[in-house]
Scaffold this active site. Structure first.
Site, PDB file in Angstrom:
ATOM      1  N   CYS A 110       0.851  -1.231  -0.157  1.00 51.69           N
ATOM      2  CA  CYS A 110      -0.035  -0.038  -0.054  1.00 51.69           C
ATOM      3  C   CYS A 110       0.873   0.945  -0.002  1.00 51.69           C
ATOM      4  CB  CYS A 110      -1.071   0.071   1.199  1.00 51.69           C
ATOM      5  SG  CYS A 110      -2.373   1.096   0.991  1.00 51.69           S
TER       6      CYS A 110
ATOM      7  N   HIS B 130      -3.643  -5.398  -0.252  1.00 49.05           N
ATOM      8  CA  HIS B 130      -3.367  -5.874   0.928  1.00 49.05           C
ATOM      9  C   HIS B 130      -3.353  -7.554   0.890  1.00 49.05           C
ATOM     10  CE1 HIS B 130      -3.296  -2.298   3.497  1.00 49.05           C
ATOM     11  NE2 HIS B 130      -3.954  -1.757   2.605  1.00 49.05           N
TER      12      HIS B 130
ATOM     13  N   GLU C  57      -2.907  -9.321   3.276  1.00 47.77           N
ATOM     14  CA  GLU C  57      -2.935  -9.701   4.395  1.00 47.77           C
ATOM     15  C   GLU C  57      -4.437  -9.666   4.791  1.00 47.77           C
ATOM     16  OE1 GLU C  57      -3.415  -5.886   5.321  1.00 47.77           O
ATOM     17  OE2 GLU C  57      -2.184  -6.877   4.097  1.00 47.77           O
TER      18      GLU C  57
END
Length: 450
Positions: A296, A380, A382
């Site tokens: 990001c 992202h 995760e």
């Protein structure tokens, strides 16, 4: 209560087991908790745009910030505690928010928050069409309204979020404000504070290094904290990487030789505010062969460090269902995203190439060095909540970290046996000196806090 009305609305049917039905109903009703708060008139105003009247269900305060929207179905506790939303008024497109309440600040075996992405609510304000006052979930300890009030964040419900999102999509992300218990004066433009003019990363980054140990440590990774999410730290630690987290402006190139990898986190705001971070990354790549991974804002800062440019998107990408194409394999991943800026892929140097591309708007979603173990993603991997299609990228990164560690051990056999000058055992175990969101009520206060 909604649950009571639900059961009353069910058609009566003859049952051979009436006691079983009664038991199911009583058990369901027992899980529903009431989080009602006193409502007060509230107004959501977009600068040079429409005005929406609704009801307050959060803190009784006025704030302004950048109005953005998310189309995510679930995960509002994670979204609202994501430091990337610092200074922004978050508009939820889903018609009902808050129905599973807000969980506790419980921590996992690594000492990381299980249900939040940071210790405090980060968004400046919350806008929803309808808020659930009754909530039901086994982890819930309070309602969304109670949480917002406790954290000092104003929130408004009963507004036409479809009209708001349509305006933001057509006109772009705009400055807006939430006022509680008073009318908006159209002449008070100074009430609109632009968070883009504030160094938000400085607010959300840890003020001193802290350390999190893996249960079975296999490597040691330095994390540059620009507003790192708890699940990013968990994704590293759970894979065997002990981590030492540094402030965003720490001269990482001076200590990189003590680590097996460097990670650059997500964060809020304009990446060009973090020129010192970009400079330290540039020096790092000039002086070390350590593997690097950015996510990001970390992706954008890595791009600035290599001489590429970033651009501001019209209304950004904030959702859990955005398709990103892996340009090396041709495979498409559904990704979780939260960003208002992107890297201009046409400005990448010749020794870099695009890694992922957004299939909705063709914006850049990642880049990778052609010969060195350095890559980054705009999305992202995760994701929490959201899809985990791309979580394998952490495995790719940590594989390169372990290979780098092995190569360094071959050249320097005593490297791992020597005492570390970092004294990580003496460091804090969680973020240091990060304050709750201040809403953006006052420019001077925001600047002072930064």
């Amino acid at each position: 209560m909604f649950a009571a009305r639900l059961f009353k609305a069910m058609p009566a049917r003859a049952s051979a087991f009436p006691s079983v039905n009664a038991s199911i109903q009583s058990r369901f009703m027992a899980t529903v908790r009431n989080g009602r708060v006193a409502h007060e008139r509230a107004t959501f105003t977009i600068r040079d745009g429409p005005i929406f009247h609704g009801k307050s269900f959060g803190a009784r305060s006025n704030i302004s910030g950048e109005a953005v929207f998310t189309t995510s179905l679930v995960g509002y506790p994670e979204s609202l505690t994501d430091p990337s939303y610092r200074g922004q008024i978050l508009v939820f497109t889903q018609p009902l928010i808050g129905n599973y309440g807000v969980p506790s600040a419980e921590k996992d075996q690594h000492g990381l928050l299980k249900y939040f992405e940071s210790p405090h609510l980060q968004a400046a304000g919350v806008v929803v069409a309808d808020v659930a006052e009754q909530y039901s979930h086994w982890t819930a300890v309070q309602s969304l309204g109670e949480w917002c009030a406790r954290e000092g964040v104003p929130a408004i419900s009963g507004v036409d979020t479809r009209a708001i999102v349509t305006y933001l999509r057509e006109q772009g992300s705009s400055l807006a404000r939430i006022t509680v218990g008073e009318e908006y004066d159209a002449d008070q433009d100074e009430a609109f504070v632009d968070p883009e003019q504030i160094h938000l990363v400085r607010q959300v980054s840890t003020k001193a290094p802290f350390h999190v140990s893996a249960a079975d440590p296999q490597c040691h990774v330095a994390v540059i904290d620009c507003g790192v999410k708890e699940n990013i730290l968990r994704s590293l630690v759970s894979r065997g990487a002990s981590i030492t987290v540094f402030p965003y402006d720490y001269p990482i190139h001076k200590v990189a030789h003590h680590f097996d990898g460097v990670f650059i986190s997500n964060g809020p705001g304009d990446p060009t505010h973090c020129q010192e971070t970009a400079y330290h990354l540039r020096r790092l790549m000039e002086t070390s062969q350590v593997p690097i991974f950015g996510i990001c804002l970390g992706h954008q800062l890595l791009a600035l460090a290599i001489g590429a440019r970033t651009i501001k998107l019209k209304y950004g990408n904030r959702a859990h269902n955005i398709p990103a194409l892996d340009m090396s394999t041709g495979r498409c991943h559904i990704t979780s995203q939260n960003h208002g800026y992107a890297v201009d892929a046409s400005t990448l140097p010749s020794d870099w190439k695009p890694y992922f591309v957004n299939l909705n708007d063709s914006s850049n979603e990642g880049m990778i060095h052609k010969t060195r173990p350095i890559f980054s993603t705009q999305f992202h991997p995760e994701a929490k909540g959201g899809p985990l299609d791309s979580s394998y990228l952490f495995d790719i990164y940590l594989d390169s970290v372990r290979k780098y560690k092995a190569s360094q051990s071959a050249f320097h056999p005593t490297r791992d046996s020597l005492p570390s000058p970092l004294l990580v055992d003496l460091l804090a175990k969680e973020r240091v000196g990060v304050q709750p969101t201040i809403g953006m009520q006052n420019v001077a206060a925001a600047a002072a806090a930064a």
